[in-house]
Motif scaffolding. Structure first.
Motif, mmCIF file in Angstrom:
data_model
loop_
_atom_site.group_PDB
_atom_site.id
_atom_site.type_symbol
_atom_site.label_atom_id
_atom_site.label_comp_id
_atom_site.label_asym_id
_atom_site.label_seq_id
_atom_site.Cartn_x
_atom_site.Cartn_y
_atom_site.Cartn_z
ATOM 1 N N ILE A 22 -60.485 -11.588 -52.127
ATOM 2 C CA ILE A 22 -60.013 -12.033 -50.637
ATOM 3 C C ILE A 22 -61.318 -11.720 -50.122
ATOM 4 C CG2 ILE A 22 -58.520 -11.529 -48.972
ATOM 5 C CD1 ILE A 22 -56.199 -11.447 -51.072
ATOM 6 N N ASN A 25 -64.267 -13.925 -49.654
ATOM 7 C CA ASN A 25 -63.894 -14.909 -48.722
ATOM 8 C C ASN A 25 -64.117 -14.722 -47.491
ATOM 9 O OD1 ASN A 25 -63.481 -16.583 -51.381
ATOM 10 N ND2 ASN A 25 -61.245 -16.247 -51.262
ATOM 11 N N MET A 26 -63.326 -13.472 -46.956
ATOM 12 C CA MET A 26 -63.447 -13.160 -45.529
ATOM 13 C C MET A 26 -65.008 -12.913 -45.234
ATOM 14 S SD MET A 26 -60.155 -11.026 -45.299
ATOM 15 C CE MET A 26 -60.158 -10.739 -43.601
ATOM 16 N N SER A 36 -64.266 -21.501 -50.963
ATOM 17 C CA SER A 36 -63.573 -19.998 -51.307
ATOM 18 C C SER A 36 -63.179 -19.896 -52.891
ATOM 19 C CB SER A 36 -62.330 -19.869 -50.247
ATOM 20 O OG SER A 36 -61.602 -21.132 -50.683
ATOM 21 N N ARG A 38 -60.311 -18.373 -55.620
ATOM 22 C CA ARG A 38 -59.037 -18.140 -55.712
ATOM 23 C C ARG A 38 -58.938 -17.167 -57.096
ATOM 24 N NH1 ARG A 38 -59.029 -18.500 -51.148
ATOM 25 N NH2 ARG A 38 -58.221 -20.218 -50.086
ATOM 26 N N SER A 211 -62.807 -21.562 -46.159
ATOM 27 C CA SER A 211 -61.874 -20.257 -46.144
ATOM 28 C C SER A 211 -61.077 -20.347 -44.902
ATOM 29 C CB SER A 211 -62.599 -19.078 -46.309
ATOM 30 O OG SER A 211 -63.292 -18.999 -47.351
ATOM 31 N N GLU A 216 -56.403 -15.781 -45.601
ATOM 32 C CA GLU A 216 -56.810 -14.792 -46.198
ATOM 33 C C GLU A 216 -56.309 -13.461 -45.840
ATOM 34 O OE1 GLU A 216 -58.748 -15.069 -48.796
ATOM 35 O OE2 GLU A 216 -59.081 -17.230 -48.559
#
Length: 251
Positions: A22, A25-26, A36, A38, A211, A216
């Motif tokens: 996460i 992704n941010m 992004s 998962r 994303s 997120e």
């Protein structure tokens, strides 16, 4: 009791790894063309069903519910859905709408990306800054005399004034994107590339990261709460185990 301790420990490791995904992704929320990731996990063993039985009559059982054992990493996969397109008005920005990747000459091999924020190097080759030269439909580096160009929807590059043909952007697709591997530089390698057909090139546009900041943030808070709960419960288990071993030693 020890089984519960192992379950909590494995859950902490799993939630920690989910938080790493996460956070990545941010971090790349503003990176052009970023896809992004998962993360999913599963139990190392099949779920078992707990049943209540009587002290004497053990035939008529009553199911209480399922119980899961140790969590284990299952899969970390990439979400290849289309990101939003944003107009930049920069002459060497390109966005792919549809299926496909740009090809980059990277470290002696060909890598692929959706990032289309290109530039010209000292030898006037079209490059993805910090990565490598952009390739055409024949996997050859693209050299341009100027950045004043016109680009059609198929990726054909022409001079701006007299529309002389200069090159064709290579756009490649894969039968199964899951076969691709992301390297440390955000480029994709592997798979069997083929010339893409279902795409449109947008000149002076960029594809943004797919994303979603809200998603997120929600995922991060959920994973953090789960990690904190598991950590707190593991402390309780540790205290109980310590007390049991101390008391048993006195008997």
């Amino acid at each position: 009791m020890f089984r519960g301790f192992y379950q909590l420990t494995s859950a902490m490791l799993s939630h920690g790894r989910r938080l790493d995904v996460i956070a990545n992704n941010m971090t790349n929320i503003s990176t052009a063309g970023y896809k992004s990731e998962r993360y999913t996990d599963s139990t190392a063993f099949r779920e078992a069903v707990l049943s209540r039985v009587g002290n004497k009559d053990k035939v008529n059982t009553e199911e209480i519910g399922p119980i899961s054992y140790i969590l284990a990493p299952d899969q970390q996969y990439t979400d290849y859905t289309q990101g939003s397109l944003e107009e930049t008005e920069l002459p060497l920005d390109f966005a792919i709408e549809g299926d496909g990747f740009f090809a980059i000459e990277w470290d002696g091999e060909i890598a692929y990306t959706r990032a289309g924020s290109f530039n010209l190097d000292d030898e006037l080759y079209l490059v993805l800054p910090g990565q490598g030269r952009v390739l055409d439909v024949n996997n050859q580096p693209i050299q341009l005399p100027t950045d004043q160009i016109y680009v059609d929807v198929d990726g054909g590059i022409y001079t701006l004034n007299n529309r002389n043909h200069l090159a064709d952007l290579g756009v490649f697709s894969f039968e199964d994107n899951a076969a691709l591997e992301r390297n440390d530089y955000g480029l994709f390698t592997g798979g069997q590339p083929q010339a893409s057909e279902n795409y449109v090139i947008h000149h002076k546009w960029l594809e943004r990261s797919n994303s979603n900041m809200v998603h997120e943030m929600v995922s991060m808070m959920s994973a953090q709460r789960a990690l904190q709960s598991a950590a707190q419960m593991s402390k309780i288990y540790d205290q109980v185990i310590t007390k049991d071993t101390t008391e048993l030693g006195r008997l």
